[in-house]
Scaffold this active site. Structure first.
Site, PDB file in Angstrom:
ATOM      1  CE1 TYR A  80     -16.366   0.674 -19.016  1.00 48.39           C
ATOM      2  CE2 TYR A  80     -16.745  -1.504 -17.775  1.00 48.39           C
ATOM      3  CZ  TYR A  80     -16.174  -0.182 -18.124  1.00 48.39           C
ATOM      4  OH  TYR A  80     -15.430   0.205 -17.088  1.00 48.39           O
ATOM      5  CD  GLU A 125     -13.666   2.372 -22.043  1.00 46.00           C
ATOM      6  OE1 GLU A 125     -13.064   1.998 -22.864  1.00 46.00           O
ATOM      7  OE2 GLU A 125     -13.287   2.483 -20.955  1.00 46.00           O
ATOM      8  CG  ASP A 131     -18.495  25.633 -13.198  1.00 43.34           C
ATOM      9  OD1 ASP A 131     -19.694  25.430 -13.440  1.00 43.34           O
ATOM     10  OD2 ASP A 131     -17.682  25.267 -12.379  1.00 43.34           O
ATOM     11  CB  THR A 159     -23.632  20.293 -11.449  1.00 41.94           C
ATOM     12  OG1 THR A 159     -24.493  21.496 -11.035  1.00 41.94           O
ATOM     13  CG2 THR A 159     -22.419  20.222 -10.985  1.00 41.94           C
ATOM     14  CE  LYS A 209     -23.563  22.055  -7.510  1.00 40.65           C
ATOM     15  NZ  LYS A 209     -22.284  22.911  -7.522  1.00 40.65           N
ATOM     16  NE  ARG A 238     -25.246  13.801  -5.927  1.00 41.13           N
ATOM     17  CZ  ARG A 238     -24.994  15.188  -5.256  1.00 41.13           C
ATOM     18  NH1 ARG A 238     -23.917  15.656  -5.602  1.00 41.13           N
ATOM     19  NH2 ARG A 238     -26.021  15.313  -4.840  1.00 41.13           N
TER      20      ARG A 238
HETATM   21  C1  LIG Z   1     -20.969  22.446  -7.472  1.00 39.03           C
HETATM   22  C2  LIG Z   1     -20.059  23.062  -8.497  1.00 39.03           C
HETATM   23  C3  LIG Z   1     -19.169  22.125  -9.191  1.00 39.03           C
HETATM   24  C4  LIG Z   1     -18.899  20.653  -8.872  1.00 39.03           C
HETATM   25  O1  LIG Z   1     -19.773  19.779  -9.171  1.00 39.03           O
HETATM   26  P1  LIG Z   1     -19.588  18.365  -8.622  1.00 39.03           P
HETATM   27  O2  LIG Z   1     -20.823  17.699  -9.050  1.00 39.03           O
HETATM   28  O3  LIG Z   1     -19.831  18.453  -6.966  1.00 39.03           O
HETATM   29  O4  LIG Z   1     -18.440  17.750  -8.851  1.00 39.03           O
HETATM   30  C5  LIG Z   1     -18.314  22.813 -10.103  1.00 39.03           C
HETATM   31  N1  LIG Z   1     -18.567  24.329 -10.242  1.00 39.03           N
HETATM   32  C6  LIG Z   1     -19.072  24.964  -9.397  1.00 39.03           C
HETATM   33  C7  LIG Z   1     -19.290  26.179  -9.639  1.00 39.03           C
HETATM   34  C8  LIG Z   1     -20.112  24.399  -8.423  1.00 39.03           C
HETATM   35  O5  LIG Z   1     -20.925  25.271  -7.778  1.00 39.03           O
END
Ligand SMILES: *Cc1c(COP(=O)(O)O)cnc(C)c1O
Length: 431
Positions: A53, A55, A199, A225, A228, A234
């Site tokens: 933990y 936090e 994003d 993220t 990807k 993840r």
């Molecule tokens: C995949 C994605 C997310 C979310 O990611 P998670 O890890 O699945 O919550 C947020 N924004 C965009 C543009 C994405 O393609």
């Protein structure tokens, strides 16, 4: 199976792990949001750091015994800052959606207007979908692409922004094959007095490799993220090119201006999350270390070369790509001229161990469960080692399958060819 030593006590879960590894090994993985982490990243996740933990943030925790995980988290932060050349990084968000939610919580009030990329044009749920937290708590408005070009018309974004006067503009999407005009988004945000968020969940690895435009000098905040194109575990991250005083004049009890970094940090914890996943954060550090190597730049270039080769081969075979091609790792194929829906295409390709996802295309006439399109990306197959030649071969398979969507013989024949190809590119051979 030495890898499964740890789970001898649970044959049921062990069998499922084994089956999933086999599925990943034998198939062509074209889901644009997926990738294969290195063995080092994967194994770091499965460690005793999960027990801790922590936090709070490094050096400022609410628990004892954090001396070691503090160093792991600081390493992840420092490497991420290096990778993107930014001043601020938070590596605690559990996922991309959590990163966005934490930013919204930090910089918006309930009911504030946000302006993001249309979900039905390839935007993300966490940018204001009515079924998502973001669309329930904030007043979500959208810009989209033009039907003729499949591209964003920046003059229309500006006009919408003037009309809705958002507090926050979001650029970034899940199924947009083109690069983003961050300087123009900056000008629009400045004109209407909005904060600007990029994003970069999808193209993060390509931005880190300097293959695509860099949002850091232009936007206020970046979320992403890590799993990807960035090819980490993840998870999610938040960054700022430069830290600055908050724009609302909020001060500490001593009357000193509060930095945006402190506001974003508190959006993640205690705002949105409890204890950070230190095992995942350590795996993020490993992944960022990998992304800092010259080989990651080469990887990104190959991802884009493969995407380009697939896009060209698809167009040659009469497929309609939204926007006509791709600048990044993914493409959106509109199948309406081929007489199959996205749902049928996904199922048919799946029979041949080619994994894609059905996807709405802009101005789609089909429902979200059916769709007119599929989205494909090359991040995962490039990690496996495939090059342009194999990617064109995959397009030939896709074409043959989609021409005869009900032909089980074709599916069986191609599945054998797919499996034979992928056998030449071992996945986790040490397992
Ligand atoms: C995949 C994605 C997310 C979310 O990611 P998670 O890890 O699945 O919550 C947020 N924004 C965009 C543009 C994405 O393609």
């Amino acid at each position: 199976m030495p890898f499964f030593d740890f789970i001898q006590t649970d044959p049921q879960v062990s069998a499922l792990l084994s089956q999933e590894l086999d599925r990943q090994r034998r198939g062509v993985e074209l889901i644009a949001s997926e990738n294969f982490t290195s063995y080092a990243v994967m194994r770091t996740m499965g460690t005793w750091l999960t027990n801790k933990y922590a936090e709070g943030y490094p050096g400022k925790r609410y628990y004892g015994g954090c001396e070691i995980v503090d160093q792991a988290e600081q390493l992840a932060i420092d490497r991420l800052k290096d990778l993107f050349g930014v001043e601020y990084a938070n590596v605690q968000p559990h996922s991309g959606a959590q990163a966005n939610a934490a930013v919204f919580l930090a910089v918006l009030q309930p009911g504030d207007t946000i302006l993001g990329f249309d979900l039905s044009h390839g935007g993300h749920l966490s940018h204001g979908s009515p079924v998502n937290y973001s669309g329930k708590v904030y007043n979500a408005t959208f810009y989209g692409v033009e039907q003729e070009t499949g591209r964003i018309d920046m003059d229309k974004v500006a006009a919408t922004a003037r009309e809705v006067k958002p507090k926050l503009i979001v650029c970034g999407a899940s199924a947009y094959a083109r690069d983003w005009d961050y300087p123009r988004f900056r000008a629009i945000a400045d004109e209407v007095g909005a904060l600007l968020l990029a994003d970069i969940a999808h193209p993060a690895g390509l931005i880190a490799g300097r293959h695509l435009a860099d949002p850091a000098p232009w936007v206020d905040i970046i979320t992403s993220t890590t799993h990807k194109t960035l090819r980490g575990p993840r998870g999610g991250i938040i960054m700022m090119g430069k830290d600055k005083d908050n724009p609302w004049g909020r001060t500490t009890k001593k009357g000193e201006p509060i930095k945006m970094s402190a506001i974003l940090n508190s959006g993640v914890f205690p705002g949105m999350q409890g204890g950070p996943l230190e095992h995942v954060i350590a795996a993020k550090a490993v992944a960022f270390g990998e992304a800092l190597q010259p080989s990651f730049k080469t990887y990104g270039a190959q991802v884009m070369a493969n995407a380009n080769a697939m896009a060209e081969a698809l167009v040659e075979r009469g497929y309609q790509l939204v926007s006509g091609g791709t600048d990044n790792h993914l493409m959106l194929i509109d199948l309406s001229n081929k007489g199959v829906t996205g749902k049928t295409a996904e199922a048919t390709l799946g029979q041949a161990d080619i994994t894609v996802n059905k996807n709405m295309v802009p101005f789609d006439t089909q429902s979200p469960m059916t769709t007119s399109g599929i989205r494909i990306g090359t991040a995962a197959v490039t990690t496996r080692g495939l090059k342009e030649k194999e990617c064109v071969q995959i397009v030939d398979w896709i074409d043959a399958l989609i021409r005869k969507p009900d032909d089980e013989q074709v599916q069986a024949t191609i599945r054998k060819e797919v499996n034979a190809l992928m056998e030449q590119y071992p996945l986790y051979p040490m397992v």
